[in-house]
Design a protein around this motif. Structure first.
Motif, short mmCIF file in Angstrom:
data_model
loop_
_atom_site.label_atom_id
_atom_site.label_comp_id
_atom_site.label_asym_id
_atom_site.label_seq_id
_atom_site.Cartn_x
_atom_site.Cartn_y
_atom_site.Cartn_z
N LYS A 121 -11.56 -4.58 6.68
CA LYS A 121 -11.44 -3.82 5.44
C LYS A 121 -11.17 -2.36 5.76
CE LYS A 121 -13.77 -2.71 1.08
NZ LYS A 121 -13.70 -1.24 1.22
N LEU A 122 -10.00 -1.90 5.34
CA LEU A 122 -9.62 -0.51 5.58
C LEU A 122 -9.98 0.40 4.42
CD1 LEU A 122 -6.10 -0.88 7.27
CD2 LEU A 122 -8.31 -0.45 8.37
N GLY A 123 -9.91 -0.13 3.20
CA GLY A 123 -10.18 0.69 2.03
C GLY A 123 -9.67 0.02 0.77
N CYS A 124 -9.01 0.79 -0.09
CA CYS A 124 -8.48 0.26 -1.33
C CYS A 124 -7.09 0.84 -1.57
CB CYS A 124 -9.41 0.59 -2.51
SG CYS A 124 -9.60 2.37 -2.77
N LEU A 125 -6.37 0.25 -2.51
CA LEU A 125 -5.06 0.77 -2.85
C LEU A 125 -5.19 2.18 -3.43
CD1 LEU A 125 -3.27 -2.29 -4.51
CD2 LEU A 125 -2.93 -1.38 -2.21
N VAL A 126 -4.29 3.06 -3.04
CA VAL A 126 -4.33 4.44 -3.53
C VAL A 126 -4.24 4.48 -5.05
CG1 VAL A 126 -3.01 6.60 -3.63
CG2 VAL A 126 -3.45 5.51 -1.42
N ASN A 127 -3.40 3.63 -5.62
CA ASN A 127 -3.16 3.66 -7.06
C ASN A 127 -4.03 2.70 -7.86
OD1 ASN A 127 -0.92 5.58 -6.93
ND2 ASN A 127 0.22 3.92 -5.96
N GLN A 128 -4.75 1.82 -7.15
CA GLN A 128 -5.63 0.85 -7.82
C GLN A 128 -6.89 0.71 -7.00
OE1 GLN A 128 -1.89 -1.69 -8.15
NE2 GLN A 128 -3.19 -2.72 -9.64
N SER A 129 -7.88 1.53 -7.27
CA SER A 129 -9.09 1.58 -6.46
C SER A 129 -9.93 0.31 -6.53
CB SER A 129 -9.95 2.79 -6.86
OG SER A 129 -10.31 2.72 -8.23
N ASP A 130 -9.65 -0.55 -7.52
CA ASP A 130 -10.42 -1.79 -7.63
C ASP A 130 -9.82 -2.92 -6.80
OD1 ASP A 130 -8.21 -1.73 -9.26
OD2 ASP A 130 -9.09 -2.96 -10.84
N VAL A 131 -8.74 -2.65 -6.07
CA VAL A 131 -8.12 -3.66 -5.21
C VAL A 131 -8.41 -3.31 -3.75
CG1 VAL A 131 -5.98 -4.80 -4.48
CG2 VAL A 131 -6.30 -4.15 -6.88
N GLU A 132 -9.21 -4.14 -3.08
CA GLU A 132 -9.54 -3.92 -1.67
C GLU A 132 -8.34 -4.23 -0.79
OE1 GLU A 132 -12.88 -6.05 -0.22
OE2 GLU A 132 -14.35 -4.89 -1.37
N VAL A 133 -8.20 -3.45 0.28
CA VAL A 133 -7.14 -3.71 1.26
C VAL A 133 -7.78 -4.24 2.53
CG1 VAL A 133 -5.32 -2.71 2.68
CG2 VAL A 133 -5.60 -1.97 0.31
N ASN A 134 -7.52 -5.51 2.81
CA ASN A 134 -7.97 -6.14 4.05
C ASN A 134 -6.75 -6.50 4.89
OD1 ASN A 134 -11.00 -6.57 3.64
ND2 ASN A 134 -10.17 -7.50 1.79
N ILE A 405 -0.43 5.15 9.39
CA ILE A 405 0.15 6.49 9.45
C ILE A 405 -0.41 7.32 8.30
CG2 ILE A 405 2.27 7.82 9.64
CD1 ILE A 405 3.72 5.12 10.14
N LEU A 406 -1.20 8.31 8.66
CA LEU A 406 -1.72 9.23 7.66
C LEU A 406 -0.72 10.39 7.50
CD1 LEU A 406 -4.42 8.12 9.50
CD2 LEU A 406 -5.49 9.04 7.44
N ARG A 407 -1.16 11.47 6.92
CA ARG A 407 -0.22 12.55 6.59
C ARG A 407 0.49 13.10 7.82
NH1 ARG A 407 -1.17 18.52 4.16
NH2 ARG A 407 0.76 18.68 2.97
N LEU A 408 1.82 13.14 7.75
CA LEU A 408 2.65 13.75 8.78
C LEU A 408 3.65 14.67 8.09
CD1 LEU A 408 3.58 10.90 11.31
CD2 LEU A 408 2.10 12.87 11.73
N VAL A 409 3.66 15.93 8.46
CA VAL A 409 4.52 16.91 7.80
C VAL A 409 5.75 17.25 8.64
CG1 VAL A 409 4.64 19.28 6.94
CG2 VAL A 409 2.62 17.89 6.46
N GLU A 410 5.56 17.33 9.94
CA GLU A 410 6.65 17.79 10.80
C GLU A 410 7.77 16.75 10.88
OE1 GLU A 410 7.13 19.48 15.33
OE2 GLU A 410 5.19 19.66 14.32
N VAL A 442 0.09 1.71 5.67
CA VAL A 442 -0.30 0.66 6.60
C VAL A 442 0.82 -0.38 6.65
CG1 VAL A 442 -1.95 -1.20 7.05
CG2 VAL A 442 -2.76 1.02 6.21
N LEU A 443 1.29 -0.69 7.84
CA LEU A 443 2.37 -1.66 7.94
C LEU A 443 2.33 -2.35 9.29
CD1 LEU A 443 5.72 0.27 8.51
CD2 LEU A 443 3.54 1.40 8.41
N GLY A 444 3.00 -3.50 9.35
CA GLY A 444 3.04 -4.27 10.58
C GLY A 444 2.57 -5.69 10.38
N LEU A 445 2.35 -6.38 11.49
CA LEU A 445 1.98 -7.80 11.44
C LEU A 445 0.59 -8.03 10.87
CD1 LEU A 445 3.36 -8.82 14.96
CD2 LEU A 445 4.47 -9.11 12.73
N LEU A 452 0.02 1.32 0.70
CA LEU A 452 -0.46 2.69 0.59
C LEU A 452 -1.97 2.61 0.33
CD1 LEU A 452 0.89 5.45 0.72
CD2 LEU A 452 1.04 5.44 -1.77
N VAL A 453 -2.77 3.05 1.31
CA VAL A 453 -4.21 2.79 1.32
C VAL A 453 -5.01 4.09 1.28
CG1 VAL A 453 -6.11 1.68 2.58
CG2 VAL A 453 -3.80 0.74 2.71
#
Length: 498
Positions: A121-134, A405-410, A442-445, A452-453
């Motif tokens: 469990k990493l967290g929840c969807l950025v736009n829907q906090s009631d949906v868990e992201v596993n 990948i969290l915030r990257l500006v450069e 979050v992306l990958g296999l 977006l978490v």
């Protein structure tokens, strides 16, 4: 809930839509056509107004149009096609029909998408906090992971959450802790096993010792003298005839005796000087009384190698030594038909840009690359953590089949990460600077779909947060004032007056 309608040309991977209400980037949508129910994710949004186009240069005209034409604003977006929900998220063979309605995906569907066999469990969807992201645990361990972010974006919190989740499975985690953030951490799901940054020279290979002593690749005569001394020292210690257990000292004594017997040979003296330098430089990492570091690893623990007090060259030696031994141990077990799972370890390397630099060759980089390429066959997982992705070796980074990948500006960081990941689109890259602290792509296999978490807040305790410098010095003013007042009161109590 209908949020838009497909317009223009559509493809098997993307559709464009027009909307009369503003959705959010990262939201999941569905489109139904030809008996299919296709899942997509909003990757890009723009707002415009045909009446207020960029070719109008008259400010007063623009002012008048803006007063009467606000309702003419349009919202246009792009949706990335993720797959047919009725066919195990396989990409459809036919494109979405123009005119198809686009609806927000419901929570029931999303809960099913994020339901996995071995959840992390990493967290929840950025736009829907009631949906868990596993996400699924096994692909992280077998296909590696990169956690990338600029400083202060929530990278260490993400690492802590990940460690704590893995500890629920009794997995041996090994953290190369470059800044001492995890040695005193408290994890709700497991304990910390702090490992001292020490190596017993007896467990080092000839090539490791040679590199440590700085015998050059073209120094053939020095290498010959060094090789003979190395093997004689091994035999001397094995048979118990050496006068000291210090491996490098034994080698030095062997060469010194040889020099006395055969006369002063410049090449032998040069090797002795290099061994002497190595004993001084690396004296703090040698310990003849410890066993193989790998034997110190405990299951169900965060095994933390504290590298906060050593320099980069020593850290490189330790990392290469441990990864080489881990890979060799697993290969030996495989050749004997033993169970490789028993030797499984998940290595987390903080400051990957230092240990696997893009433009320099280091021993640690060599073995990070080897484990990245071969580790999955032998139960060894790797997690590279960095706040400077652009300086991480591309070969190692491209082997990370999962990314947080969290915030990257450069821009250069963004380009380097995108070139190392097949599933990171340009539109998703464009969202990286706008992520808030703790938000990640979050992306990958490990995940069925790019996500977006909002990463969970770590519930344990660790070091590594930014210091509250202002509060410290502000409080020190009050402390100094109280000390002066106390001293003055003590003086008065003693009968003195100012």
């Amino acid at each position: 809930m209908v949020i838009g309608i497909c317009i223009g040309e559509t493809s098997l991977t993307h559709v464009t839509f027009i909307s009369d209400k503003m959705p959010n980037v990262g939201e999941y949508v569905t489109m139904e056509y030809n008996g299919k129910k296709v899942l997509g994710m909003i990757e890009n949004l723009i707002m415009g107004n045909d009446s207020l186009n960029v070719d109008i240069n008259d400010f007063k005209a623009i002012q008048k149009i803006s007063r009467i034409g606000a309702e003419e604003n349009y919202i246009k977006g792009k949706v990335k096609i993720l797959g047919d929900v009725n066919d195990n998220l396989k990409l459809p063979r036919t494109p979405v029909l123009p005119g198809t309605e686009i609806k927000l995906a419901d929570n029931e569907l999303l809960d099913e998408i994020f339901k996995v066999k071995n959840p992390i469990k990493l967290g929840c969807l950025v736009n829907q906090s009631d949906v868990e992201v596993n996400v699924e645990a096994n692909p992280i361990l077998s296909r590696h992971l990169a956690i990338l972010a600029m400083t202060g974006a929530g990278k260490s919190n993400t690492v802590s959450v990940l460690i704590d989740q893995f500890l629920r499975y009794n997995l041996p985690i090994f953290v190369f802790d470059m800044h001492g953030e995890y040695k005193d951490a408290v994890f709700p799901n497991g304990e910390v096993n702090v490992i001292r940054p020490k190596i017993n020279p007896h467990y080092m290979s000839f090539h490791e010792i040679k590199k440590l002593v700085n015998i050059g690749a073209n120094s053939y005569i020095q290498e010959r003298h060094f090789r003979r001394a190395f093997h004689e020292a091994k035999e001397s210690l094995k048979n118990g005839v050496a006068q000291t257990n210090n491996f490098l000292q034994v080698m030095y004594d062997i060469l010194e005796n040889k020099s006395l017997e055969e006369g002063s040979d410049k090449q032998i003296v040069d090797v002795m000087n290099k061994i002497d330098d190595a004993m001084i430089k690396y004296s703090n990492i040698f310990d003849k009384n410890i066993g193989n570091i790998l034997s110190s690893i405990k299951k169900g623990h965060a095994n933390v190698l504290d590298l906060s007090q050593v320099d980069e060259s020593v850290a490189s030696v330790l990392v290469s030594h441990i990864l080489r031994n881990a890979l060799q141990r697993s290969k030996d077990a495989a050749s004997k038909g033993e169970n490789l799972i028993e030797n499984s370890v998940f290595f987390i390397l903080e400051e990957a840009h230092i240990l696997a630099p893009k433009k320099r060759e280091t021993d640690s980089k060599k073995w990070i690359q080897r484990v990245a390429r071969e580790g999955r066959k032998f139960g060894l997982g790797l997690c590279l953590v960095s706040q400077s992705p652009k300086t991480v070796d591309h070969d190692a980074l491209s082997q990370m089949n999962n990314m947080i990948i969290l915030r990257l500006v450069e821009p250069e960081d963004q380009r380097h990460v995108q070139s190392a990941s097949e599933s990171l689109s340009k539109d998703l890259v464009d969202q990286l600077p706008s992520l808030n602290v703790g938000e990640a792509i979050v992306l990958g296999l490990m995940s069925k779909v790019p996500t977006l978490v909002k990463i969970d807040r770590f519930k344990g305790r660790r070091h590594g947060d930014d210091m509250d410098i202002i509060s410290h010095f502000k409080n020190s003013i009050q402390k100094e004032k109280e000390e002066i007042e106390n001293a003055q009161q003590e003086t008065l109590d003693m009968g003195y007056d100012y």
